[in-house]
Design a protein around this motif. Sequence first.
Motif, PDB file in Angstrom:
ATOM      1  N   TYR A   1      33.265  37.125  31.858  1.00 54.29           N
ATOM      2  CA  TYR A   1      34.368  36.300  32.364  1.00 54.29           C
ATOM      3  C   TYR A   1      34.446  34.975  31.604  1.00 54.29           C
ATOM      4  O   TYR A   1      35.533  34.552  31.161  1.00 54.29           O
TER       5      TYR A   1
ATOM      6  N   ALA B   1      41.582  34.736  33.436  1.00 54.67           N
ATOM      7  CA  ALA B   1      41.022  34.751  32.084  1.00 54.67           C
ATOM      8  C   ALA B   1      41.984  35.241  31.021  1.00 54.67           C
ATOM      9  O   ALA B   1      41.671  35.158  29.827  1.00 54.67           O
TER      10      ALA B   1
ATOM     11  N   TYR C   1      39.110  43.888  34.474  1.00 54.62           N
ATOM     12  CA  TYR C   1      37.653  43.874  34.347  1.00 54.62           C
ATOM     13  C   TYR C   1      37.088  45.277  34.135  1.00 54.62           C
ATOM     14  O   TYR C   1      35.988  45.430  33.588  1.00 54.62           O
TER      15      TYR C   1
ATOM     16  N   PHE D   1      37.908  39.608  36.965  1.00 57.94           N
ATOM     17  CA  PHE D   1      39.144  39.131  36.350  1.00 57.94           C
ATOM     18  C   PHE D   1      40.074  40.305  36.065  1.00 57.94           C
ATOM     19  O   PHE D   1      39.731  41.471  36.277  1.00 57.94           O
TER      20      PHE D   1
END
Length: 294
Positions: free
Chosen positions: A9, A193, A271, A268
């Motif tokens: 992350y 992100a 992911y 995020f």
Amino acid sequence: MSEQLEQVYREFLAMKPELVNDFEAALAPGAPKTPAPAPEEVRRRYDIEERQVAGFGVQILHPRQGGSGIQAVYFHGGAYTLPFLELHWPIVVGLADRTGADLWIPHYTPSPDATVDDALPFIDALALTVPEAAGDHRYIVSGESAGGNMALVQTLRARDNGTRLPDHLVIHAPWVDLRTCDPKSLEMEDIDALMIVDQLHRAARNWSGAREITDPMVSPLFADLSGLPPITVLQGTNDLLLPDVLTFVDRAREQGAEVELELVEGAFHVYIGVDTPESQRSLDLAAERFRGSA
């Protein structure tokens, strides 16, 4: 959040300015958008069929060993602006490895060089072709982000057209409301992100074309959500799409849909495309739903 997820992350947060610049370039008409090629390791373990459906390219991963007969569509994300990326290969291979499914990867034309109306005939053709290939086996529709939106649109159209519905919908961080106007989403921009809201707004206008942003074929949040198959939603908490996804889950349940929400703390957007304990658990859950496991 595991140490591995936190580290990845932080790495993505550090890369965010570069990712935002890359996305800005992709918003320009005519920008080159070549799908990421299959890694050699994937080609060693899978036969990759190249097929045309309604004039669009589709790749189908056929397991060389342990095939289950399950037929699954995986619509990739990228805010309807990016092609199939290297990040997507671990997702589709992770699902295929766990299920023995034949994984269909549709390569729709991204905006601004195409709109939702260009994609709908392709979506409808897939809704006929893939279930036919499944026969008596399970048929799954899945996708992440914009691909989660497209998975919902295909299923909604199949319901309305009277064609076979998937046995399960498995969607990750679906972009269900292209307005992306919940104030909480803007507040979350700094911890997201990958994305910024302004770019999503422009991508949404490009994809919607002549339709309103609230048209259900653009934003499934505004569709009649009754009569859908079971839905599993995988969603991270550090993702600015979270507020709209939670609204979608509540609205779908209110309309009688069976919705399972797997909320992953600290995860995020997308992911599941990186190797962390959280992504592996989410892929395990998704695979259970592909197979029909309770």
